[in-house]
Design an enzyme around this catalytic site. Structure first.
Site, PDB file in Angstrom:
ATOM      1  N   ARG A  15      42.015   5.828  22.876  1.00 53.27           N
ATOM      2  CA  ARG A  15      42.358   6.849  23.851  1.00 53.27           C
ATOM      3  C   ARG A  15      43.050   6.207  25.059  1.00 53.27           C
ATOM      4  O   ARG A  15      43.032   4.992  25.226  1.00 53.27           O
ATOM      5  CB  ARG A  15      41.103   7.593  24.311  1.00 53.27           C
ATOM      6  N   LYS A  74      37.038   4.692  29.272  1.00 53.78           N
ATOM      7  CA  LYS A  74      35.721   4.077  29.165  1.00 53.78           C
ATOM      8  C   LYS A  74      35.450   3.128  30.322  1.00 53.78           C
ATOM      9  O   LYS A  74      36.361   2.676  31.018  1.00 53.78           O
ATOM     10  CB  LYS A  74      35.588   3.320  27.842  1.00 53.78           C
ATOM     11  N   TYR A  93      34.685   7.429  32.492  1.00 55.67           N
ATOM     12  CA  TYR A  93      33.297   7.512  32.041  1.00 55.67           C
ATOM     13  C   TYR A  93      32.610   6.199  32.418  1.00 55.67           C
ATOM     14  O   TYR A  93      33.130   5.119  32.125  1.00 55.67           O
ATOM     15  CB  TYR A  93      33.224   7.701  30.521  1.00 55.67           C
ATOM     16  N   HIS A  95      28.632   5.990  32.548  1.00 51.77           N
ATOM     17  CA  HIS A  95      27.337   5.936  31.848  1.00 51.77           C
ATOM     18  C   HIS A  95      26.464   4.811  32.398  1.00 51.77           C
ATOM     19  O   HIS A  95      25.974   3.953  31.655  1.00 51.77           O
ATOM     20  CB  HIS A  95      27.563   5.774  30.342  1.00 51.77           C
ATOM     21  N   GLU A 117      31.266  11.849  33.538  1.00 49.94           N
ATOM     22  CA  GLU A 117      30.134  12.533  32.908  1.00 49.94           C
ATOM     23  C   GLU A 117      29.193  13.197  33.905  1.00 49.94           C
ATOM     24  O   GLU A 117      28.327  13.988  33.502  1.00 49.94           O
ATOM     25  CB  GLU A 117      29.351  11.573  31.999  1.00 49.94           C
ATOM     26  N   ARG A 202      19.217  28.560  24.762  1.00 48.33           N
ATOM     27  CA  ARG A 202      20.195  27.900  23.884  1.00 48.33           C
ATOM     28  C   ARG A 202      19.868  28.180  22.418  1.00 48.33           C
ATOM     29  O   ARG A 202      20.774  28.429  21.600  1.00 48.33           O
ATOM     30  CB  ARG A 202      20.214  26.389  24.136  1.00 48.33           C
ATOM     31  N   ALA A 267      23.657  10.189  21.726  1.00 49.94           N
ATOM     32  CA  ALA A 267      23.129   9.900  23.063  1.00 49.94           C
ATOM     33  C   ALA A 267      23.144   8.417  23.403  1.00 49.94           C
ATOM     34  O   ALA A 267      22.645   8.021  24.455  1.00 49.94           O
ATOM     35  CB  ALA A 267      21.707  10.443  23.187  1.00 49.94           C
ATOM     36  N   ASP A 269      25.296   6.466  24.580  1.00 51.82           N
ATOM     37  CA  ASP A 269      25.888   6.130  25.881  1.00 51.82           C
ATOM     38  C   ASP A 269      24.863   6.169  27.001  1.00 51.82           C
ATOM     39  O   ASP A 269      25.019   5.485  28.015  1.00 51.82           O
ATOM     40  CB  ASP A 269      27.031   7.109  26.219  1.00 51.82           C
ATOM     41  N   THR A 298      29.416   3.808  20.673  1.00 51.14           N
ATOM     42  CA  THR A 298      29.412   4.346  22.037  1.00 51.14           C
ATOM     43  C   THR A 298      30.697   5.076  22.408  1.00 51.14           C
ATOM     44  O   THR A 298      30.739   5.738  23.449  1.00 51.14           O
ATOM     45  CB  THR A 298      29.182   3.222  23.051  1.00 51.14           C
TER      46      THR A 298
END
Length: 369
Positions: A15, A74, A93, A95, A117, A202, A267, A269, A298
């Site tokens: 990306r 990232k 991001y 994290h 995030e 949900r 999950a 990350d 990740t």
């Protein structure tokens, strides 16, 4: 403002932080954008595409990072730590709740770290996390189906089954964006799907949408154990915004799971929702514990970079332009970006990051004074 777009350095991360369209918007407003050569190749954007958008193409990472605002996908890898400094706004991001070494470097250098995030609207939505959660959720089911193949180390299960043979049993932990998208693909593939969550609304939403095509259960210790032990594929889709994911599957539980079953822990990350989770890469995506395959990459959406880059830029472009035009005043004036601010001049400015490591939390507006 000078804005840098470096090439991503994470394993098999294809990306890129800005599409040529986003760059064109910035240069049209008078900003200088430095794009490292080859930064967009993985997403099928050439240097000429960026030149046509008004960018300057630079030939090394140093030049891309020597900007006031750096936009990435990232978190910085260790070779990039040397670029972090007090004058820099880093928008990517991060994290941080599962990455103490990066927290330490950001604080020591005084870097302004704004994390995609944790950018959060007044209604509680996470607009910059959502597009990659959609991608990762849909990928999780596809990846799980691949690793259930015997040739990939799995139980030898076809997701849909065939007439007279049961389909795969898929358990999804979490009914948020990742879980809902994983369920969409799993139901479409004909699997038997159960989704667990602590949020009744949900579960009700998914029950209304699928009208009996999937099962919903409240997420508690007993239900998790019962369903995980019967599962062929478990997808971890837990999110604590900015914080570390809780362990819902412990190491001792693996011994009672089906041999050759697969866990895809989206999950990861945020530390993972399985005790035996540790980060993996696209080069070496899986490992086995007690006969259970673990897929814990990740940067899952990096495997579909063209789709992912467009989906990400659709949401991030507005905020990039705002930061370019207004600098840190954009953070001072907009609550949504205040949630995104994780570090500033040595302060930890997100409560979940502070809690993860026992650090002092400073309110963003107080830090920015």
């Amino acid at each position: 403002m000078i804005i840098g777009l470096p090439k991503e350095t994470k394993d098999n991360e294809f990306r890129v932080g800005m599409s040529p369209g986003t760059v064109h918007t910035l240069t049209n407003q008078g900003h200088l954008v430095r794009v490292q050569t080859g930064a967009g190749i993985g997403s099928a954007f050439s240097d000429d595409d960026y030149r046509s958008a008004g960018a300057d193409i630079v030939f090394n990472a140093d030049d891309a990072w020597s900007a006031q605002l750096v936009v990435k996908v990232k978190e910085p890898t260790e070779p990039e730590y040397r670029y972090l400094r007090q004058e820099l706004i880093l928008f990517t991001y991060l994290h941080l709740a599962s990455n103490k070494s990066l927290v330490d470097v950001l604080l020591a250098t005084g870097t302004t770290g704004i994390a995609y995030e944790t950018v959060q609207t007044a209604s509680g939505e996470l607009p910059l996390l959502a597009p990659m959660s959609e991608v990762a959720g849909r990928m999780a089911t596809q990846i799980g189906a691949t690793y259930l193949l015997k040739t990939s180390g799995g139980r030898g299960i076809l997701m849909s089954g065939v007439p007279g043979v049961a389909p795969a049993n898929v358990v999804i932990l979490g009914a948020g964006i990742v879980g809902a998208n994983a369920a969409r693909v799993a139901v479409g593939m004909g699997a038997q799907v159960t989704v667990l969550d602590v949020n009744h609304n949900r579960l009700k939403y998914l029950d209304d949408i699928y009208r009996g095509q999937l099962l919903t259960r409240m997420s508690d210790g007993l239900n998790i154990r019962e369903l995980v032990f019967q599962a062929d594929l478990v997808i971890g889709a837990i999110l604590i915004p900015g914080g570390r994911a809780p362990w819902l599957i412990t190491k001792e539980m693996l011994a009672d799971m089906r041999k050759g079953s697969v866990i895809v822990d989206v999950a990861v990350d945020q530390g993972g929702c399985v005790e035996t989770t540790h980060p993996t890469t696209h080069s070496h995506p899986v490992y086995e514990v007690d006969g259970v395959l673990h897929y814990c990459v990740t940067n899952m959406p990096g495997a579909v970079p063209r789709t992912s880059t467009f989906a990400l830029n659709n949401q991030t472009a507005t905020y990039v332009v705002k930061l370019a035009n207004e600098g840190l005043n954009a953070v001072r004036q907009e609550r949504t970006l205040q949630h995104g601010l994780n570090t500033y001049r040595g302060y930890v400015t997100h409560p979940a990051v502070a809690e993860a490591f026992g650090l002092t939390y400073t309110n963003p507006l107080q830090a920015l004074q």
